[in-house]
Design an enzyme around this catalytic site. Structure first.
Site, mmCIF file in Angstrom:
data_model
loop_
_atom_site.group_PDB
_atom_site.id
_atom_site.type_symbol
_atom_site.label_atom_id
_atom_site.label_comp_id
_atom_site.label_asym_id
_atom_site.label_seq_id
_atom_site.Cartn_x
_atom_site.Cartn_y
_atom_site.Cartn_z
ATOM 1 N N ASP A 30 -12.695 -4.732 -1.291
ATOM 2 C CA ASP A 30 -13.667 -5.815 -1.427
ATOM 3 C C ASP A 30 -14.989 -5.412 -0.795
ATOM 4 O O ASP A 30 -15.038 -4.573 0.099
ATOM 5 C CB ASP A 30 -13.143 -7.110 -0.789
ATOM 6 N N GLU A 56 0.833 -1.198 0.000
ATOM 7 C CA GLU A 56 0.000 0.000 0.000
ATOM 8 C C GLU A 56 0.875 1.258 0.000
ATOM 9 O O GLU A 56 0.506 2.293 -0.544
ATOM 10 C CB GLU A 56 -0.904 0.046 1.245
#
Lengths: 265, 265
Positions: free
Chosen positions: B220, B32
């Protein structure tokens, strides 16, 4: 992690061959800590000298058996007024205390639930031989092992034998209850006792390579029919009293010894 | 906790009226962080100068839009080699960075699961308006509230509106999956996004009275039929890319402003 002893008898880079001089005792609940503070006649100091302003952490210090002893507690939640239990406050407190006070031994003392199937009885004091988490489920290869985060304890076989403590594996989670998923992980962790801070304190101790002894007094039997919360509240002061006996015995025992001396050679 | 603004416009003792100068960006996963490190052309420094020896934490620093910017990541687990995700490593890293670098703004950037029932889509970047935990169940009066540990976010209405972020409540737990108990708590927390670190970073920011902006990119959808793990892994780099766009926009926006300026008055 770490856990294996190298040829010099040091565990994972821990300095186990120097005489114990400074001991930090991490305790999550004030009710667990205060009987011990009284027994040891420690004095609460201005925490501002050690910790940043604003934190609710408390420190009680004194000289015991030639050791510099500091009991630290995460203190009361600023908004709600209850003890700051659980992994995050205790890991922060352990880290900050370790960096500021540079102990060569950490002790984590507290209450725990015990499994009668593993031989635990209310009032027993256990020394943890291994730490793991039961509420960190990350179903991706390798991350799954990281979530459990097993850490072998600093070996203290002599101390356990001489002071007649029980020994067993400890599993940690941030809840007082136990879900089906927790139970499955606790079983996989082969735990005899379950608490809400131990593995987080061990994570910090392991990261900073400071030896750790974890003493857990059993307040409730998890695998019987009695409700955990009622048993916990009923037996809390008895367990605190057991800890206020056990910790001074440990301090007396380690005085004049190295951490390596605490383990049978 | 805190959360309410006093008459001077300061939140819970936070210094929101001084110009933002030093920003620490806390990111749990290297995947990230690295696209953002590259975008901002930050330089990895010797972490030993800021953090104690032995910790796996990384720091990348530079000057961006007149700000001193530091991205910190908890780094790889020493034994297992995976990112040190979850509440304990990130709270320790936030604490140590805050004490060493004295930022007047913290940013927590990372991925999250989103609830389509609350309007979340994959790739959305949310600013958290409130933090809570969904895996700390302590069924004793007051301790039950402590376990959830709700903390109101530093108000940043102007920033959210001007940069066209979505806003929503964030619920944190140490597992990637979601049990029935987690789901019940997440619903009670009224969460739009769910992650594994946010509430712990907010706990530290709140304790040290440092303003915090939490940016969460959705990898998600939790409440659909697709498996979380597969979606997470598939969309991870897309979310990291969304963050490497969003964080520079935030830095540019806060430059020359106070934290109070970020909120509509």
């Amino acid at each position: 992690m770490a856990g294996s002893e190298d040829m010099g008898g040091e565990k994972g880079g821990q300095h186990t061959s120097e005489a114990v001089k400074t001991v930090v005792v991490v305790i999550a609940m004030q009710a667990e800590a205060l009987p011990l503070v009284e027994t040891l006649q420690l004095v609460e100091d201005e925490q501002i000298s050690v910790f940043p302003s604003g934190v609710p952490w408390k420190k009680y210090s004194g000289e015991i058996d030639g050791l510099d002893v500091h009991i630290v507690v995460p203190g009361k939640d600023k908004t709600l007024g209850v003890d700051s239990v659980g992994t995050v406050p205790c890991s922060l407190l352990t880290y900050a205390s370790a960096v500021a006070l540079r102990p060569n031994l950490l002790i984590n003392a507290g209450t725990a639930g015990g499994f009668q199937a593993k031989g635990a009885n209310i009032g027993d004091v256990y020394v943890a031989t291994e730490f793991a988490n039961h509420d960190r489920r990350i179903p991706i290869p390798v991350f799954d092992k990281y979530g459990v985060g097993t850490i072998e304890a600093t070996p203290t076989g002599n101390l356990i034998r001489d002071l007649k403590f029980k020994e067993g594996k400890l599993s940690t989670g941030n809840s007082l209850d136990m879900t089906l998923q927790d139970e499955e992980y606790i079983k996989a962790n082969d735990a005899t006792v379950k608490d809400m801070e131990g593995a987080a304190v061990a994570y910090v101790a392991n990261m900073l390579a400071i030896p750790l002894i974890s003493l857990k007094a059993v307040t409730d039997i998890v695998d019987d029919s009695k409700p955990t919360v009622e048993e916990f509240l009923k037996n809390m002061s008895m367990a605190a009293s057991a800890l206020s006996n056990a910790v001074p015995l440990v301090l007396k025992y380690v005085s004049g010894k190295t951490v390596a001396d605490l383990h049978s050679s």
